[in-house]
Design a protein around this motif. Structure first.
Motif, mmCIF file in Angstrom:
data_model
loop_
_atom_site.group_PDB
_atom_site.id
_atom_site.type_symbol
_atom_site.label_atom_id
_atom_site.label_comp_id
_atom_site.label_asym_id
_atom_site.label_seq_id
_atom_site.Cartn_x
_atom_site.Cartn_y
_atom_site.Cartn_z
ATOM 1 N N SER A 12 -7.302 37.826 -52.483
ATOM 2 C CA SER A 12 -5.843 37.755 -52.627
ATOM 3 C C SER A 12 -5.427 38.415 -53.928
ATOM 4 O O SER A 12 -6.116 38.297 -54.940
ATOM 5 C CB SER A 12 -5.405 36.287 -52.669
ATOM 6 O OG SER A 12 -4.034 36.182 -53.022
ATOM 7 N N SER A 17 -3.325 32.601 -56.848
ATOM 8 C CA SER A 17 -4.192 32.506 -55.663
ATOM 9 C C SER A 17 -5.182 31.331 -55.698
ATOM 10 O O SER A 17 -5.953 31.173 -56.638
ATOM 11 C CB SER A 17 -4.981 33.819 -55.531
ATOM 12 O OG SER A 17 -6.068 33.659 -54.650
ATOM 13 N N ASN A 19 -7.629 31.189 -53.690
ATOM 14 C CA ASN A 19 -8.959 31.787 -53.503
ATOM 15 C C ASN A 19 -9.579 32.208 -54.833
ATOM 16 O O ASN A 19 -10.773 32.029 -55.053
ATOM 17 C CB ASN A 19 -8.868 32.954 -52.509
ATOM 18 C CG ASN A 19 -8.749 32.429 -51.098
ATOM 19 O OD1 ASN A 19 -9.739 32.028 -50.497
ATOM 20 N ND2 ASN A 19 -7.527 32.378 -50.593
ATOM 21 N N PRO A 77 -8.281 34.648 -48.166
ATOM 22 C CA PRO A 77 -7.157 33.919 -47.574
ATOM 23 C C PRO A 77 -7.136 34.172 -46.060
ATOM 24 O O PRO A 77 -7.884 35.011 -45.557
ATOM 25 C CB PRO A 77 -5.916 34.556 -48.210
ATOM 26 C CG PRO A 77 -6.400 35.428 -49.308
ATOM 27 C CD PRO A 77 -7.803 35.801 -48.961
ATOM 28 N N TYR A 79 -4.407 35.476 -43.310
ATOM 29 C CA TYR A 79 -3.078 36.025 -43.038
ATOM 30 C C TYR A 79 -2.959 36.227 -41.532
ATOM 31 O O TYR A 79 -3.715 37.035 -40.961
ATOM 32 C CB TYR A 79 -2.893 37.385 -43.734
ATOM 33 C CG TYR A 79 -2.607 37.343 -45.226
ATOM 34 C CD1 TYR A 79 -2.539 36.153 -45.949
ATOM 35 C CD2 TYR A 79 -2.400 38.540 -45.913
ATOM 36 C CE1 TYR A 79 -2.277 36.157 -47.313
ATOM 37 C CE2 TYR A 79 -2.130 38.546 -47.274
ATOM 38 C CZ TYR A 79 -2.076 37.355 -47.972
ATOM 39 O OH TYR A 79 -1.810 37.377 -49.324
ATOM 40 N N ASN A 80 -2.042 35.533 -40.908
ATOM 41 C CA ASN A 80 -1.818 35.701 -39.470
ATOM 42 C C ASN A 80 -3.119 35.643 -38.673
ATOM 43 O O ASN A 80 -3.455 36.539 -37.898
ATOM 44 C CB ASN A 80 -1.045 37.004 -39.210
ATOM 45 C CG ASN A 80 0.341 36.932 -39.811
ATOM 46 O OD1 ASN A 80 1.035 35.928 -39.652
ATOM 47 N ND2 ASN A 80 0.742 37.953 -40.554
ATOM 48 N N SER A 114 -6.868 27.975 -47.888
ATOM 49 C CA SER A 114 -5.575 28.187 -47.249
ATOM 50 C C SER A 114 -4.728 26.930 -47.399
ATOM 51 O O SER A 114 -5.259 25.834 -47.555
ATOM 52 C CB SER A 114 -5.830 28.516 -45.772
ATOM 53 O OG SER A 114 -4.862 27.948 -44.949
ATOM 54 N N VAL A 115 -3.422 27.123 -47.344
ATOM 55 C CA VAL A 115 -2.550 25.954 -47.396
ATOM 56 C C VAL A 115 -2.488 25.251 -46.045
ATOM 57 O O VAL A 115 -1.991 24.140 -45.946
ATOM 58 C CB VAL A 115 -1.125 26.331 -47.868
ATOM 59 C CG1 VAL A 115 -1.150 26.868 -49.283
ATOM 60 C CG2 VAL A 115 -0.479 27.342 -46.923
ATOM 61 N N GLY A 116 -3.021 25.904 -45.017
ATOM 62 C CA GLY A 116 -3.027 25.306 -43.677
ATOM 63 C C GLY A 116 -4.213 24.373 -43.493
ATOM 64 O O GLY A 116 -5.115 24.297 -44.327
HETATM 65 C C1 LIG Z 1 1.400 37.149 -44.486
HETATM 66 C C2 LIG Z 1 0.875 35.730 -44.537
HETATM 67 C C3 LIG Z 1 0.304 35.184 -43.411
HETATM 68 C C4 LIG Z 1 -0.238 33.899 -43.461
HETATM 69 N N1 LIG Z 1 -0.905 33.412 -42.354
HETATM 70 C C5 LIG Z 1 -1.590 32.262 -42.454
HETATM 71 C C6 LIG Z 1 -2.437 31.833 -41.388
HETATM 72 O O1 LIG Z 1 -2.563 32.477 -40.359
HETATM 73 N N2 LIG Z 1 -3.142 30.695 -41.551
HETATM 74 C C7 LIG Z 1 -3.053 29.937 -42.700
HETATM 75 O O2 LIG Z 1 -3.724 28.916 -42.801
HETATM 76 N N3 LIG Z 1 -2.264 30.327 -43.733
HETATM 77 C C8 LIG Z 1 -1.539 31.462 -43.634
HETATM 78 N N4 LIG Z 1 -0.762 31.887 -44.680
HETATM 79 C C9 LIG Z 1 -0.628 31.035 -45.872
HETATM 80 C C10 LIG Z 1 -1.798 31.234 -46.819
HETATM 81 O O3 LIG Z 1 -2.811 30.309 -46.484
HETATM 82 C C11 LIG Z 1 -1.359 30.960 -48.251
HETATM 83 O O4 LIG Z 1 -0.367 31.916 -48.600
HETATM 84 C C12 LIG Z 1 -2.500 31.001 -49.228
HETATM 85 O O5 LIG Z 1 -2.052 30.454 -50.450
HETATM 86 C C13 LIG Z 1 -3.015 32.430 -49.418
HETATM 87 O O6 LIG Z 1 -4.153 32.472 -50.255
HETATM 88 P P1 LIG Z 1 -4.045 32.672 -51.831
HETATM 89 O O7 LIG Z 1 -3.542 31.361 -52.386
HETATM 90 O O8 LIG Z 1 -5.460 32.932 -52.273
HETATM 91 O O9 LIG Z 1 -3.106 33.793 -52.116
HETATM 92 C C14 LIG Z 1 -0.178 33.144 -44.653
HETATM 93 C C15 LIG Z 1 0.438 33.715 -45.778
HETATM 94 C C16 LIG Z 1 0.946 34.982 -45.731
HETATM 95 C C17 LIG Z 1 1.561 35.579 -46.981
#
Ligand SMILES: Cc1cc2nc3c(=O)[nH]c(=O)nc-3n(C[C@H](O)[C@H](O)[C@H](O)COP(=O)(O)O)c2cc1C
Length: 183
Positions: A12, A17, A19, A77, A79-80, A114-116
């Protein structure tokens, strides 16, 4: 035995981040005899095959650091439901030109935050598929999928969740063992 040098790839670019924070936590959990240095993806342009025979400076340096490492630890991370395009792009650059991939035979491990709820599970399986193309020996278990990341890190960025810390430590031990077995 020589010190084992692991390169942690921050998947990221985001300032805060999770990560990156997870990799920073991993730096404090390394087995003795091994070190973890981090590399960022800032400044890596979008891949253009026209330039693969004269790599941009940022890509040349990225490749150099991969080649110099004994193993790679990816922190991705999601993303989608997949890995970020920037990470895939960097992997593509370092795999070129044909026959000169920096990844070939390099031991690797994968983790992600991930935040999910699913903690990058879907992204990690996509990433693993890509690494198969590079013939990278990979740690299978444990799988470090850090879900609900916002709740696991302190406001100052420290990974405070002890089970997650122990899980990362197990992954690091497994990666070091993979390197030792491949020496
Ligand atoms: C374009 C985009 C798509 C995302 N898609 C998902 C996803 O599919 N699943 C998920 O768990 N989190 C998703 N997220 C949320 C990320 O888990 C969250 O932004 C996370 O903090 C990203 O990692 P980082 O903290 O290292 O930047 C998405 C975020 C972005 C910006």
């Amino acid at each position: 035995m020589d010190e084992i040098r692991i390169l942690g790839i921050v998947g990221s670019l985001r300032k805060g981040s999770y990560n990156r924070l997870a990799l920073k936590a991993a730096q404090g959990l390394m087995p003795s005899g091994a070190v973890l240095n981090l590399i960022e993806l800032h400044g890596i342009p979008v891949f253009n095959q026209d330039n693969e025979m004269s790599l941009p400076a940022s890509v040349f340096e990225f490749k150099r650091q991969i080649l110099a490492a004994d193993a790679i630890l990816f922190a991705t991370p999601e993303y989608n439901y997949s890995l970020p395009g920037g990470l895939k792009n960097a992997i593509d650059w370092a795999s070129r030109p044909y026959g000169e991939s920096a990844w070939t035979d390099k031991p690797a491990a994968v983790m992600g935050a991930s935040v999910g709820n699913l903690g990058t599970a879907r992204a990690q399986y996509h990433l693993r598929q890509i690494l198969v193309a590079q013939n990278m020996p990979m740690v299978s278990q444990p799988e470090v999928m850090i879900g609900n990341a916002a709740q696991l890190f302190d406001p100052d960025g420290k990974l405070s969740d002890e089970p997650t810390r122990q899980h990362i430590q197990k992954l690091l031990r497994a990666l070091v063992k993979l390197v030792e077995n491949s020496r």
